[in-house]
Each structure stands twice: as C-alpha cells, then as structure tokens.
Design a protein around this motif. Structure first.
Motif, PDB file in Angstrom:
ATOM      1  N   GLU A  79      36.920  15.362 -11.185  1.00 17.05           N
ATOM      2  CA  GLU A  79      37.178  14.300 -10.208  1.00 17.05           C
ATOM      3  C   GLU A  79      36.746  12.917 -10.719  1.00 17.05           C
ATOM      4  O   GLU A  79      37.459  11.919 -10.523  1.00 17.05           O
ATOM      5  CB  GLU A  79      36.426  14.646  -8.920  1.00 17.05           C
ATOM      6  N   SER A  80      35.596  12.843 -11.368  1.00 20.70           N
ATOM      7  CA  SER A  80      35.085  11.543 -11.823  1.00 20.70           C
ATOM      8  C   SER A  80      35.961  10.926 -12.911  1.00 20.70           C
ATOM      9  O   SER A  80      36.172   9.712 -12.928  1.00 20.70           O
ATOM     10  CB  SER A  80      33.648  11.672 -12.325  1.00 20.70           C
ATOM     11  N   LEU A  81      36.479  11.742 -13.816  1.00 23.64           N
ATOM     12  CA  LEU A  81      37.335  11.205 -14.877  1.00 23.64           C
ATOM     13  C   LEU A  81      38.676  10.755 -14.312  1.00 23.64           C
ATOM     14  O   LEU A  81      39.220   9.718 -14.720  1.00 23.64           O
ATOM     15  CB  LEU A  81      37.526  12.239 -15.989  1.00 23.64           C
ATOM     16  N   VAL A  82      39.194  11.479 -13.334  1.00 27.53           N
ATOM     17  CA  VAL A  82      40.435  11.076 -12.678  1.00 27.53           C
ATOM     18  C   VAL A  82      40.220   9.747 -11.951  1.00 27.53           C
ATOM     19  O   VAL A  82      41.045   8.835 -12.035  1.00 27.53           O
ATOM     20  CB  VAL A  82      40.920  12.169 -11.692  1.00 27.53           C
ATOM     21  N   LYS A  83      39.085   9.628 -11.264  1.00 25.67           N
ATOM     22  CA  LYS A  83      38.760   8.387 -10.554  1.00 25.67           C
ATOM     23  C   LYS A  83      38.694   7.213 -11.529  1.00 25.67           C
ATOM     24  O   LYS A  83      39.197   6.129 -11.240  1.00 25.67           O
ATOM     25  CB  LYS A  83      37.432   8.538  -9.817  1.00 25.67           C
ATOM     26  N   LEU A  84      38.093   7.437 -12.687  1.00 24.40           N
ATOM     27  CA  LEU A  84      38.000   6.388 -13.697  1.00 24.40           C
ATOM     28  C   LEU A  84      39.395   5.939 -14.126  1.00 24.40           C
ATOM     29  O   LEU A  84      39.665   4.740 -14.245  1.00 24.40           O
ATOM     30  CB  LEU A  84      37.195   6.885 -14.900  1.00 24.40           C
ATOM     31  N   GLY A  85      40.291   6.888 -14.333  1.00 26.99           N
ATOM     32  CA  GLY A  85      41.667   6.559 -14.687  1.00 26.99           C
ATOM     33  C   GLY A  85      42.367   5.791 -13.582  1.00 26.99           C
ATOM     34  O   GLY A  85      43.122   4.851 -13.849  1.00 26.99           O
ATOM     35  N   GLU A  86      42.120   6.155 -12.338  1.00 24.19           N
ATOM     36  CA  GLU A  86      42.723   5.448 -11.210  1.00 24.19           C
ATOM     37  C   GLU A  86      42.238   4.009 -11.133  1.00 24.19           C
ATOM     38  O   GLU A  86      42.917   3.150 -10.570  1.00 24.19           O
ATOM     39  CB  GLU A  86      42.414   6.188  -9.903  1.00 24.19           C
ATOM     40  N   MET A  87      41.080   3.745 -11.738  1.00 24.84           N
ATOM     41  CA  MET A  87      40.550   2.380 -11.800  1.00 24.84           C
ATOM     42  C   MET A  87      41.222   1.586 -12.929  1.00 24.84           C
ATOM     43  O   MET A  87      40.936   0.410 -13.123  1.00 24.84           O
ATOM     44  CB  MET A  87      39.031   2.422 -12.008  1.00 24.84           C
ATOM     45  N   GLY A  88      42.097   2.269 -13.693  1.00 21.50           N
ATOM     46  CA  GLY A  88      42.826   1.597 -14.773  1.00 21.50           C
ATOM     47  C   GLY A  88      42.156   1.688 -16.133  1.00 21.50           C
ATOM     48  O   GLY A  88      42.586   1.052 -17.086  1.00 21.50           O
ATOM     49  N   PHE A  89      41.135   2.505 -16.251  1.00 19.63           N
ATOM     50  CA  PHE A  89      40.398   2.633 -17.501  1.00 19.63           C
ATOM     51  C   PHE A  89      41.241   3.316 -18.571  1.00 19.63           C
ATOM     52  O   PHE A  89      41.762   4.407 -18.363  1.00 19.63           O
ATOM     53  CB  PHE A  89      39.111   3.433 -17.270  1.00 19.63           C
ATOM     54  N   ALA A  90      41.368   2.668 -19.738  1.00 25.54           N
ATOM     55  CA  ALA A  90      42.069   3.235 -20.895  1.00 25.54           C
ATOM     56  C   ALA A  90      41.070   3.400 -22.040  1.00 25.54           C
ATOM     57  O   ALA A  90      40.196   2.554 -22.244  1.00 25.54           O
ATOM     58  CB  ALA A  90      43.223   2.325 -21.316  1.00 25.54           C
TER      59      ALA A  90
END
Length: 156
Positions: A79-90
């Motif tokens: 969940e935390s890594l998905v959330k990070l991606g949803e924040m636009g993190f590349a």
C-alpha cells in the motif's frame, strides 16, 4: 567568438543529461545484482530475461529508471509504495540508493507517515553497491521518458 546554435544547445543540455547518467559501475553492479535476483528479474518487453533467474517475488526491474513507483503491471505492491506512486514519485538514482538502504525508513520519510511500510525486507546499505546496481539496471533498461512527457496526458 560566435558558436553555432547546435554547439550552444549541446552545452546548455549537457548538465541535464549528466545528472541522469548513473554514477555507479554497471559491471560491478552486475555482480551485486546476484543479491537482488532472489526476488527480482530484469526482463524486457518480449519477456527475454536479461538478468536474474525469473523470480517474481519482487517486481521486474526493467525500465525502473523514471518509472512511477508501484506501477509495474501485474505486480501486487504494498500500500505505501502504491501511495508513493500516486503522489507522482518516479525512480531516480538518488532515491533508489536511499530506498534500498532502508525501504521502510525511505517510505516513512517520503510520505511523512511513520506507519508506512514496504514489502521489501532486504537492505543494500552500502551506497557504492546500490549505485552500481542502479547503473546495471539502467544499462539494461530503455532510456527513461523525459519527466514532462511522462506527466503529460496521452493524446489520441
């Protein structure tokens, strides 16, 4: 002294390209990747395994440079890594090095949430090894899309 326009453009663009070039040693990273292949593979779009043993415990690392976190198809991320991606993190080299040193600490700091957790338990705390692995992954991956192109909506 008057420079041709192409020379001026090359000089202006050079620092941007240099920042994206991996700082590690890809050949040394190939050896260190042996620690990663227990869980990860690097396989291209055609399914050809470029590195690793075909493990699917962790996501395929092909194309990791510039990839939005938590978005590799058909992989169940935490969940935390998905959330990070949803924040636009590349993914980029600096963040990769920090992440593999301590995945949970990295996610907690990036998200500002002390409850953030990742699934990756393995740590690669030596910065030089992490940079070398990044260089190796990058050497087997396509060039990342420019940041503004990746953020732009697809057109029909």
């Amino acid at each position: 002294m008057k420079l041709p326009l192409t020379a001026v453009l090359a000089l202006v663009a050079a620092p941007a390209f240099a920042q994206d070039a991996p700082t590690g040693d890809a050949a040394a990273g190939e050896k260190v990747f042996n620690k990663c292949q227990t869980c990860h593979v690097i396989a291209n779009e055609a399914g050809e395994v470029l590195a690793g043993k075909g493990s699917k415990t962790g996501p395929n690392l092909y194309g990791l440079p510039g990839r939005i976190a938590g978005t590799y198809p058909d992989f169940k991320y935490g969940e935390s890594l998905v959330k990070l991606g949803e924040m636009g993190f590349a993914w980029n080299e600096e963040d990769f090095v920090k992440y593999v040193a301590d995945p949970t600490k990295f996610l907690q700091e990036k998200e500002g949430d002390k409850k953030a957790r990742g699934k990756m338990m393995f740590k690669l705390p030596k910065e030089e090894e992490a940079r070398n692995v990044w260089a190796y992954i990058a050497s087997l991956s396509p060039a990342p899309a420019p940041a503004d192109a990746a953020a732009a909506p697809a057109s029909n």
